[in-house]
Structures are given as C-alpha cells and as structure tokens.
Design a protein around this motif. Structure first.
Motif, PDB file in Angstrom:
ATOM      1  N   GLY A   1       0.760  -1.240   0.000  1.00 41.83           N
ATOM      2  CA  GLY A   1       0.000   0.000   0.000  1.00 41.83           C
ATOM      3  C   GLY A   1       0.789   1.287   0.000  1.00 41.83           C
ATOM      4  N   HIS A   2       1.906   1.301   0.715  1.00 43.54           N
ATOM      5  CA  HIS A   2       2.571   2.585   0.853  1.00 43.54           C
ATOM      6  C   HIS A   2       3.347   2.985  -0.390  1.00 43.54           C
ATOM      7  N   TYR A   3       3.633   2.011  -1.241  1.00 38.26           N
ATOM      8  CA  TYR A   3       4.461   2.329  -2.409  1.00 38.26           C
ATOM      9  C   TYR A   3       3.753   2.072  -3.723  1.00 38.26           C
ATOM     10  N   ALA A   4       2.712   1.252  -3.702  1.00 38.65           N
ATOM     11  CA  ALA A   4       1.994   0.937  -4.937  1.00 38.65           C
ATOM     12  C   ALA A   4       0.503   0.940  -4.600  1.00 38.65           C
ATOM     13  N   PRO A   5      -0.370   0.829  -5.604  1.00 39.02           N
ATOM     14  CA  PRO A   5      -1.804   0.807  -5.288  1.00 39.02           C
ATOM     15  C   PRO A   5      -2.142  -0.234  -4.234  1.00 39.02           C
ATOM     16  N   GLY A   6      -2.996   0.129  -3.337  1.00 38.81           N
ATOM     17  CA  GLY A   6      -3.378  -0.815  -2.283  1.00 38.81           C
ATOM     18  C   GLY A   6      -3.550  -0.083  -0.967  1.00 38.81           C
ATOM     19  N   GLY A   7      -3.443  -0.818   0.106  1.00 39.08           N
ATOM     20  CA  GLY A   7      -3.583  -0.198   1.424  1.00 39.08           C
ATOM     21  C   GLY A   7      -4.585  -0.935   2.279  1.00 39.08           C
TER      22      GLY A   7
END
Lengths: 810, 140
Positions: B30-36
């Motif tokens: 999440g913090h670097y690519a889509p997501g979370g």
C-alpha cells in the motif's frame, strides 16, 4: 510537572477501580479509593508554608499549543484552599461512604469511578489558569455530577434530578464559554493571570459587560443562585455521600470560586458589584425562607445550602466594592472578602457534617421525612451531638465557627452604607434589612432541622426501621467535621493566617501584595458598641419566637400560587421543547427512505446550485481537452444503458445486476484514467455490495406486491425534476471545475512531499494514513458505529419477534 | 433443498487462499503501490463472502470461528493507539515515523508507523463488512 499530574491522578486511579471491585470483592472498594484523596491532601498541604509566604506555583502541560490552550496548574492562596477542601472533604466523604454503601448490594465500581472523575474535574477547575481548560474541567464536573446524582438510575426521581441539574449547569457552562471566548478575544490571551494584569484596560472595551454577564451566568447556575437554584433540591436524590461532597463542599462552590477568581478582572465594572451582591442577597433570603417549608431532611439542607451560597456570593460582591473606593475604605470592603472565605470554610465543615447526619438518620431509620421523625436524641446520642453542633454553627450561635463568620457578614453588610455608588443611598439600606431577615430564617430552619428530628415525641410506628445509633465508622467523618467546627471557633486566627489571608490576597491583588499585608484578625467579642452584636441578639430573639410558632404561620406557604413557581416554569419549558421537537420531527421523519432522498437531493440542488449561481461560478473552457477515445465512448454507452435499465426494469434481480454493471463500468473509467487505487476499491466494493444484495435478496418482498397501491412506479414530475436537477448540477460542477483554474492544483505539492515527508510513494495511501489521518480515523469510527447500529437494529427486531411469539404461546 | 455446489466449492477452496494472500500483499504494498488497508480489508472480506456463497453461514462460522465485532474493536483500538502513541514521545498526535531495519530472513525492510495505523483500518473494514453481512445474512 507534578502539579498538573496531581490533577489527573484520581482519573488515572479510576481506570483500575472497576477491576478492583470485580476481583477483590472481600474488601470494600472504598478503602482503595481512600488512598487517593489522602495522598493528595498531604501533597497539597506541603504547599501551605510557601503560599503563606506569598509565592505562587505554576506548572504547564501543553495541550493545543497552536491555539494557546494548555493545562496550566496555578497554585495561589485561593486555588490551594479549594484544592485542600476538595481533597480533604473528599477523603472524609470516601471514608463515610465505605460504611454507607453496602459492598454487596451497590455497584461500587461505578460509584467510585464517577467520584474520582469528579474529584479530578474539581481540582482542574480550581487550578486551571487557562480559560479553555477551565471550561473543559467545568463541564466535566457537570457530567460526573450528572452520573453521581443519577447513580440509583432505576429510580425515576434520580434520573429526573440528574437531568435537571445537568440541563441547568450545562446551560450556564455554555454561556460561560461564550464569556470566556469574548474575554479571550478582547484580551488576546486565554491566561487568567495575563487577563488580570490588563484588567483596567479591559473594563473599557465594548463587549466587556456582555462577557461579565455570561461568565456570571455560569457561576450562578453552578452555585445554585436565584433563579437557577431549582436543580439543587432535586439533586438530593443522589446517595448521601455525594450530597455531602458535591452540595456542601465542592461543586456548588465552583461558582463561588469562579466569582472570586474573576473578581480582579470584572470588579472594575459596577454591573459586577450590583449583580453579585444583589443576586447573592436575594438567594440568601429566598433559600432561607423556603427551607422551613420542606419536610425532607435533605431538602431542608439543600435550601439552606442555597441560602448560604447566596450569603457567600453577596460577601464576594461587597468585597469587590473595594475596587471602586480609595483610602481607608479599601480595607473596609476587603473585609467582606475575608469574611466570604472564612464563611466558605465554615460552611464546608458544618454543612458536610449535617449532610452526613441526614444520611445516618436515613440509613438507621429508613426515612428522611421530618414529620415522621422525632425523639431520636436518646437513641442516637452521638449523632444528635454532631447535628446540634452543626446546626447551631449554621444558626450563628457561639461557641461555633458559624457565629464568627455570621457576625462578620453582618458587619460587612452594614459597611455598605459607607459606599456612595449610584443609587446606593436609596437601595443600600435594603441590604442590611434583607440580610437580617434572612438570618432570622436561617436561625429558624437550623433549629427546625435539629430539634424536630431529635427532640419531641418518638414515633417508632411510623419508621420503616427500628432506630438505633449508627456504626462507629459512619460517625468518624461527621465527628471530625464537627470537631473542626468547634476548634475553628477557638483558633480562628490560625485558620485566618494559614488559609484565608493567602486567598484574600489572591482575590484582592490591588490591595495586597503578599498575604501578610492582609491585616484582619477574627475576634469572638467585639464589645458592646457593635451594631452586629445587637443584630445577632435580635436574630436569636425573633428567630426563637418564630421557631416556637411555626405551625401558626406556616400556612403562609400555601398562600403562594403554585402555578408560578420556578419549578413549574422549568417543567413547562422542558415539556414545551420536548413536545415541539417531537411534533417537528414527526413532520419530516416519515420512515420512508424515498422522502429522505428527496430532502437530501433538494438540499444539494439548492445549496450547490444556489452557491454556483450567486458566485457566478459556472464557466466553460474548451482549452486543454484530451481527445475522446473509442473505449470511453463504449463504456459511456454501457453506463447509460445499464442506468436506464435500473429505471425501467420490473424485476429486482435485473435492477441489482444493472446496478453492479454501473459500478463496474465506473471502475473501468478509473482504470482508463489511470487511478488504479480507486479502481481496485470500486471493484471490490461492487463485488461485496452485489453479494450483499444477493444475500438479502431472498428476504426482500417482491417489488410489485411491495408497492402495489402506492402507485410509485408511475412517472412523477417531482422526482423527475429532482433527478434532472442533480444530474445537471453534477455535470455543471464537473465542467466548471475543469474550466476554473483560479487555484493551482494541489497534486504537485503531494508529488513533491509524499516521499520526503511521509516516506511513501503511493500518494492516495499516504494521504489516507498520514496527511489526512484524522479523516481515516473518524471514518473507521463511523463504520464501527454503523455496524453497531445494524447489530442493534437486527437483534432488537429478532428479540421483538421472539417476544411476540412468547405472548402468542401464552 | 439440496443444491449441487461442487464446482464452486472446489474452486473456492483454492481461490480463497489466493485472494487472501493477495489481500495481504496489497495491504503491505500500500505505501508504495496501489493498495492499502482499506482495499486489503475489502478483499479479505470478499474472500470470506466467497466462502459464504459457496458453503453456508453455519459452515463458515465453524471454519472461521471469529467474532467480527471484536475484530472491529481491535482494529479501532490499534489505529487509535498508533495515533495516540506519538504523545508519549512528546510530539503532536498522529506524528508518524519510519525507518529501515535489517530484519533476519526479510533483509532490509522499511517499517512505518503508518502501517500499524493501516492494520487497524484493515481490521475495522474486515470486521464491519463481515458483521453487516453476517447480521443481514443470518437474519431469518
């Protein structure tokens, strides 16, 4: 730091009390609680010597520094005196409650948690130097006292009393907050000490008098002054330890504290002098007069508290006259402040012991109705002695401390004639007269309280329990207080040096630099030339006659029209607001989701459309447009087709699937416009919500049968217009937001800082967890609350169904 | 009524773990690519919903004996505690910190307090979604 933490210590201890109550049930929880006030009273006592020397102590814990809000504990003579009262009387009350409340029958866990929260709140009120944190603690006292008064929440009267006290004190508190904010704005600081420093210039400002009146409303509601006193008698539904604590020593005195604390700021205004003195005298008279009408022991004490608070209030008012005079007259009037503080201490001692005795009588005989009581003197000799000491002190009879402060009160009221403020010549003479009459009634109700309970004929057949003396543990606390009543009479000047002079120096900073400058001594005997002495003798004489003839003149209370009492007005007001609110909400709360959508969408159209129209916000700019690609056209067509399908379909299943199609196509749009995060979320949400729909589908009624007869499926102009309006609105906003370039886009800022500031690369997620973390936190709280709501709705319905079945089975 | 759910049940047994692992992956990414946390939590719930569709409420309850209200509570507390934890270091509420750690097996890993906050979000989303579905699905 330790001073601020001392304020919070009771609250911190309160966290473990429920566990102690559950796990260690063999020991009364009160014993653990008792440690807290005992430690605190010792802690505050160590400050006495330095405070007597004129130094002050301060300690800061930042809360919201950017707004100038922090927890500031400021210890001077006044706040130290109150802190000692709160913790000292608190310790005695806890000790008393250990014997009063049964550890098996009562929910002690709740009780002591509320009591400790209250203790913290009171300490916070009297030590805060910051207006906002003062207000914070102020309302905390309202809330914790609400919980304490409503402690026996199964009783209607308790809930009613708790609600009434909260309504009135919170009303006052909110007014006070308004006053504080005005003060903060015109003085440009929330610090009370800084406001005091610039007080003379503040007095000339525009809104100063408004701030003064608002702050006084807070003080008057809390201190049960006329006409707000009506909550105090109803608050007597609380357990007796609570009454003794809240209503004799602490909460009701918060208002007096507030008046004393703000005297250096507000006393420059004549309005302050008149309001505080006038309301105080009026309350004194009113409370003492109606005390004799009461038949409940605690109600008598409640009214007597009201009147005594009025007495102290008026003394504080007379004391603030010192700001308007010069020369020798200054000391003439600061004498009233001295008397006020002295009487405040005395009142805490004698009224605390009397409340505890009322509790003992209730506990040992089962009733507090004074008409059923009588002749308890021989059965409860120790209680009688304590009650007699307390009552005679309240009546102002030597050799008890109340006599000293009552004499000083009469002196102070007489001194008012030396003061030539506007209208003082004509009205000033009224003050000593009203004060004298009120004192006569004070004398009468004091005798009434003690003699009707303990003398006269014993009526055992009317008592629910056979009366006997209370256990020794219950008598310790009132005994200590009664001893203090006598001791203070014999060493008044010790009390004066240690507690009163530092407090007076804090209230009258213009007249006195250090406590040692306050040059008053307390004398029990003034000689024969004192007018106060003759007034006192008159009080005794007339009071005794009136007491003997109570049955002859008490019908006068029946003559008063009951329709116009303040209690009736309060009830009328609450009925009116409740009924009005009910009628109003039943107009728009129809229970149909269709109506709610109509309100929401209409509001959107009116507010957004109106704003756009007023601000001339609609613009079309055709620059910088991207070409429309094939896929976008395709997806748009699918979107339109599925939306129209929802509108026209007759089957619910088709509608659900079409709704899912709308969601998925929107997700496709997100993908096309390179928003993978949104697309992902949208896809999953659609999946989950379609699954949810399908899960609930089986239980939903058929569309046609559901709406048969309502003719909702037909075309409706209103709905059509609203739908059209919302659609047009959203389109217009979308076009305008593209065309308006008044503000540069914020996305560049995020792009630049997202890695350096927050250590992440995904802007969306970083915004969610970091830049706008508060949003997310509150959002998940909302989600949680919503899920709890759903649980409540469904389990309640289930329980109801089961209940119905049970009834049917029978 | 007996239905033949063989295909969906067999598929679900495999797909459930794939979705589950994917949700964990997406959460950490999440913090670097889509997501979370939000999407991860939703994916996790959709995996469980798939189980619910393939089997039934009772079986799934036996498979995953979890009280989702408690999950919600733990999640909310985790988030709140992460945000409030900064107070103890005398910095404003919600101050995040991050640093790289050399952990055994994993190598150099970036650990971020925002991740703990996100864990809370993940748990709340799973808890709330499943509570709602179970309540509505279980309501006869």
């Amino acid at each position: 730091m330790p001073l601020v933490f001392a304020i919070f210590m009771p609250i911190v201890v309160a966290l473990v009390i429920p566990f102690l109550f559950k796990k260690i049930s063999s020991i009364h929880t009160g014993w653990f609680v008792l440690i807290v006030p005992v430690i605190l009273v010792c802690f505050y006592a160590t400050y006495i010597p330095s405070i007597m020397g004129g130094t002050t102590h301060m300690d800061v814990l930042p809360w919201i520094p950017s707004l100038g809000i922090s927890f500031v504990s400021y210890i001077d003579g006044l706040s130290l005196l109150f802190s000692l009262l709160i913790t000292g009387i608190g310790a005695l009350v806890v000790l008393y409650s250990i014997f009063y409340l049964d550890k098996k029958k009562e929910k002690l866990g709740n009780f002591y948690v509320y009591l400790l929260i209250f203790m913290s709140a009171m300490l916070g009120v009297v030590q805060s130097d910051n207006l906002i944190s003062l207000y914070f603690f102020w309302e905390l006292t309202s809330i914790s006292s609400f919980l304490l008064i409503g402690y026996w929440y199964t009783r209607d009267r308790s809930r009613f009393g708790a609600l009434k006290s909260m309504m009135i004190t919170v009303f006052g508190g909110l007014m006070m907050l308004g006053g504080f904010l005005i003060l903060g704005i015109i003085g440009d600081t929330f610090s009370i000490r800084e406001l005091i420093a610039q007080a003379p210039t503040l007095a000339g400002r525009d809104l100063f008098v408004l701030a003064l009146v608002l702050v006084l409303l807070g003080a008057f509601t809390k201190s049960a002054q006329f006409p707000f006193y009506i909550w105090l008698p109803d608050a007597m539904e609380a357990p007796t330890p609570v009454s003794a604590y809240l209503h004799s020593a602490t909460m009701v005195k918060a208002g007096l504290y507030l008046v004393a604390r703000f005297t250096p700021i507000f006393a420059f205004s004549e309005v302050w002098v008149w309001l505080v003195t006038g309301v105080g005298i009026l309350t004194l008279f009113w409370g003492s007069f109606f005390a004799i009408k009461q038949t409940d022991l605690k109600a008598i004490l409640a009214f007597s508290t009201v009147s005594q608070l009025g007495l102290i209030m008026s003394l504080l008012g007379i004391g603030s006259v010192a700001y308007h005079v010069t020369g020798d007259l200054v000391t003439t009037f600061t004498f009233a402040t001295f008397a006020a503080i002295f009487h405040l201490i005395n009142h805490a001692t004698f009224k605390g012991s009397l409340f505890m005795i009322a509790g003992i009588v209730d506990h040992e005989t089962g009733t507090r109705d004074i008409r059923k009581l009588g002749g308890l003197m021989s059965l409860m000799p120790i209680s009688f002695t304590i009650a007699l000491i307390g009552s005679l002190s309240m009546a102002g009879v030597p050799p008890f401390n109340g006599f000293l402060s009552k004499e000083m009160f009469l002196d102070a009221v007489l001194n008012l004639q030396h003061f030539d403020l506007s209208a003082m010549e004509s009205w000033g003479i009224l003050f000593p007269i009203v004060a004298w009459i009120a004192s006569v009634f004070t004398f009468v109700y004091s005798l009434y309280f003690v003699l009707h309970t303990f003398r006269g004929k014993h009526k055992p057949e009317q008592l629910p329990k056979a009366a006997h003396e209370a256990p020794i543990g219950m008598l310790i606390s009132p005994g200590i207080l009664a001893t203090l009543v006598v001791v203070i009479f014999f060493v008044p000047n010790f009390v004066g040096r240690t507690f009163i002079k530092p407090a007076v120096a804090a209230i009258q900073p213009l007249a006195y630099q250090v406590p040692a400058d306050v040059g008053f001594t307390i004398k029990a005997w003034h000689g024969f030339h004192s007018t106060a002495l003759y007034m006192t003798l008159g009080i005794f004489l007339v009071g005794f006659i009136l007491f003997k003839t109570i049955p002859k003149w008490s019908p006068v209370y029946e003559k008063l029209p009951s329709k116009f009492t303040l209690n009736n007005m309060y009830e009328g007001l609450t009925r009116l607001t409740e009924g009005g609110a009910n009628r109003f909400s039943s107009i728009y709360m129809t229970g149909s989701i269709r109506s709610y959508f109509v309100y929401m969408f209409t509001a959107i159209i009116v507010l957004l459309g109106g704003t756009m129209w007023l601000k001339d916000a609609f613009t079309i700019s055709l620059d910088n447009l991207a070409p429309i690609r094939f896929f976008e056209i395709l997806i748009s067509i699918i979107l339109i087709v599925s939306t129209v399908t929802i509108l026209v379909t007759k089957s619910r299943l088709t509608a659900i699937i079409a709704l899912g199609a709308v969601g998925y196509t929107v997700a496709l749009f997100y993908i096309l416009f390179k928003a993978p995060d949104l697309a992902l979320t949208q896809l999953v949400i659609e999946t989950v919500s379609v699954a949810l729909f399908l899960g609930a589908f089986y239980h939903l009624p058929k569309m046609n049968t559901h709406e048969k007869g309502i003719e909702d499926r037909g075309f409706r102009l209103g709905n059509f217009l609203i739908a059209l309006g919302v659609g047009v609105m959203v389109t217009l906003i979308a076009i305008s937001s593209h065309s308006q370039k008044l503000i540069p886009s914020i996305s560049q800022y995020y792009k630049d800082t997202v890695y350096t500031e927050a250590g992440g690369k995904n802007i969306v997620n970083v915004i969610l967890v970091d830049y706008r973390g508060f949003d997310t936190l509150f959002e998940i709280s909302v989600l949680t609350i919503a899920s709890l709501g759903i649980i409540g709705m469904i389990t309640l319905r289930l329980a109801k169904k089961k209940g119905d079945r049970k009834v049917e089975n029978k | 009524m007996k239905t033949n759910d063989l295909i969906i049940q067999t598929t679900t047994k495999v797909v459930f773990f794939i979705i589950f692992l994917f949700s964990i992956h997406i959460f950490f990414a999440g913090h670097y690519a889509p997501g979370g946390g939000f999407v991860g939590g939703l994916l996790m719930s959709s995996a469980i919903i798939l189980l619910l569709l393939a089997f039934d409420l009772k079986t799934v309850k036996e498979m995953l004996p979890v009280n989702y209200t408690v999950v919600t509570a733990i999640g909310l507390l985790t988030s709140l505690a992460t945000a409030a934890g900064s107070i103890f270091f005398n910095v404003p509420f919600f101050t995040h910190v991050y640093s790289d750690f050399n952990l055994p097996l994993l190598g150099v890993t970036s650990i971020h307090t925002a991740m703990f906050f996100d864990t809370g979000v993940y748990l709340v989303v799973v808890g709330v979604t499943m509570t709602i579905i179970q309540m509505i699905g279980g309501d006869e």
